[in-house]
Design a protein around this motif. Structure first.
Motif, short mmCIF file in Angstrom:
data_model
loop_
_atom_site.label_atom_id
_atom_site.label_comp_id
_atom_site.label_asym_id
_atom_site.label_seq_id
_atom_site.Cartn_x
_atom_site.Cartn_y
_atom_site.Cartn_z
N VAL A 177 80.27 -100.60 39.43
CA VAL A 177 79.36 -100.99 38.43
C VAL A 177 79.90 -101.63 37.36
N TRP A 178 79.81 -102.78 37.08
CA TRP A 178 80.20 -103.43 35.91
C TRP A 178 79.52 -103.01 34.51
N ASP A 179 80.08 -103.41 33.59
CA ASP A 179 79.66 -103.08 32.10
C ASP A 179 78.20 -103.73 32.04
N ARG A 180 77.73 -104.80 32.32
CA ARG A 180 76.44 -105.29 32.36
C ARG A 180 76.28 -105.77 33.75
N HIS A 181 75.76 -105.01 34.58
CA HIS A 181 75.85 -105.41 35.88
C HIS A 181 74.66 -106.39 36.04
N LEU A 182 73.40 -105.75 35.81
CA LEU A 182 71.85 -106.60 36.26
C LEU A 182 71.08 -106.18 34.96
N GLU A 183 70.25 -107.12 35.01
CA GLU A 183 69.01 -107.08 34.05
C GLU A 183 67.64 -107.24 34.81
N ILE A 184 66.78 -106.65 34.78
CA ILE A 184 65.45 -106.74 35.13
C ILE A 184 64.43 -107.03 34.03
N THR A 185 63.90 -108.28 34.26
CA THR A 185 62.70 -108.83 33.23
C THR A 185 61.34 -109.00 33.85
N LEU A 186 60.46 -108.89 33.02
CA LEU A 186 58.91 -109.21 33.43
C LEU A 186 58.71 -110.61 33.32
N ASP A 187 58.55 -111.22 34.13
CA ASP A 187 58.06 -112.72 34.05
C ASP A 187 56.46 -112.64 34.55
N PRO A 188 55.41 -112.92 33.68
CA PRO A 188 54.21 -112.97 33.96
C PRO A 188 53.76 -113.90 35.27
N ALA A 189 54.41 -114.91 35.57
CA ALA A 189 54.02 -115.57 36.63
C ALA A 189 54.71 -114.96 38.05
N ALA A 190 56.02 -114.58 38.09
CA ALA A 190 56.55 -114.19 39.35
C ALA A 190 56.59 -112.78 39.37
N GLY A 191 56.57 -111.98 38.37
CA GLY A 191 56.61 -110.40 38.38
C GLY A 191 57.88 -110.06 37.92
N TYR A 192 58.48 -109.01 38.51
CA TYR A 192 59.92 -108.33 37.92
C TYR A 192 60.93 -109.25 38.57
N VAL A 193 61.72 -109.68 37.94
CA VAL A 193 63.02 -110.39 38.19
C VAL A 193 64.15 -109.82 37.75
N LEU A 194 65.06 -109.68 38.90
CA LEU A 194 66.34 -109.11 38.86
C LEU A 194 67.41 -110.24 38.70
N THR A 195 68.16 -110.09 37.74
CA THR A 195 69.26 -111.10 37.47
C THR A 195 70.62 -110.58 37.35
N ALA A 196 71.52 -110.52 38.35
CA ALA A 196 72.73 -109.96 38.47
C ALA A 196 73.80 -110.89 37.51
N SER A 197 74.71 -110.05 37.00
CA SER A 197 76.03 -110.80 36.39
C SER A 197 76.73 -111.42 37.36
N PRO A 198 77.25 -112.80 36.96
CA PRO A 198 77.99 -113.63 38.07
C PRO A 198 79.05 -113.01 38.95
N ASP A 199 79.63 -112.20 38.52
CA ASP A 199 80.98 -111.32 39.17
C ASP A 199 80.48 -110.29 40.02
N ALA A 200 79.03 -109.61 39.55
CA ALA A 200 78.92 -108.19 39.88
C ALA A 200 78.13 -108.30 41.35
N LEU A 201 78.55 -107.28 42.34
CA LEU A 201 78.05 -107.20 43.38
C LEU A 201 76.69 -106.56 43.57
N THR A 202 75.63 -107.43 43.82
CA THR A 202 74.32 -106.81 43.82
C THR A 202 73.55 -107.27 45.04
#
Length: 128
Positions: free
Chosen positions: A39-64
């Motif tokens: 697990v990295w310091d800032r591994h991933l982020e979950i955002t809420l996009d009204p059009a798409a839903g819940y979007v997971l965005t991983a850090s570039p080097d993090a295994l997700t």
């Protein structure tokens, strides 16, 4: 609101509710701090996009991975299993709160009673 249930690791069985977005997961102090292998310091982020839903965005080097498929960005669906380093976390939609409807019910029944009383009064006036 979403719920994240940790399925493996030191915190296995724990449930975390995300009520604000973006929701950050990683080793660093954030919304969900996980000190596990991979697990990295800032591994991933979950955002809420009204059009798409819940979007997971991983850090570039993090295994997700989502359901075993490596991802950098993905739309989460109910029941998806996120693999973050050595951890597995289930993404789940939170329970819906039911609001009390007592006042509305009382107003509707009162309106029905008033309409019925008005109809009886009109019929009484029309009778000779």
């Amino acid at each position: 609101m979403i719920q994240l249930r940790i399925l493996s690791g030191k915190m296995a069985g724990a449930e975390v509710a995300a009520r604000h977005f973006p929701f950050r997961i990683g080793r660093a102090a954030g919304d969900l701090q996980l000190c596990e292998d991979g697990v990295w310091d800032r591994h991933l982020e979950i955002t809420l996009d009204p059009a798409a839903g819940y979007v997971l965005t991983a850090s570039p080097d993090a295994l997700t991975a989502i359901n075993g498929q490596p991802v950098r960005q993905a739309v989460l669906r109910n029941g998806d299993i996120m693999e973050i380093g050595a951890l597995k976390i289930r993404f789940w939609l939170g329970a819906v709160r039911q609001y009390g409807l007592l006042i509305r019910e009382w107003l509707v029944w009162t309106a029905f009673a008033l309409i019925a009383a008005a109809q009886v009064a009109l019929i009484y006036q029309l009778l000779p």
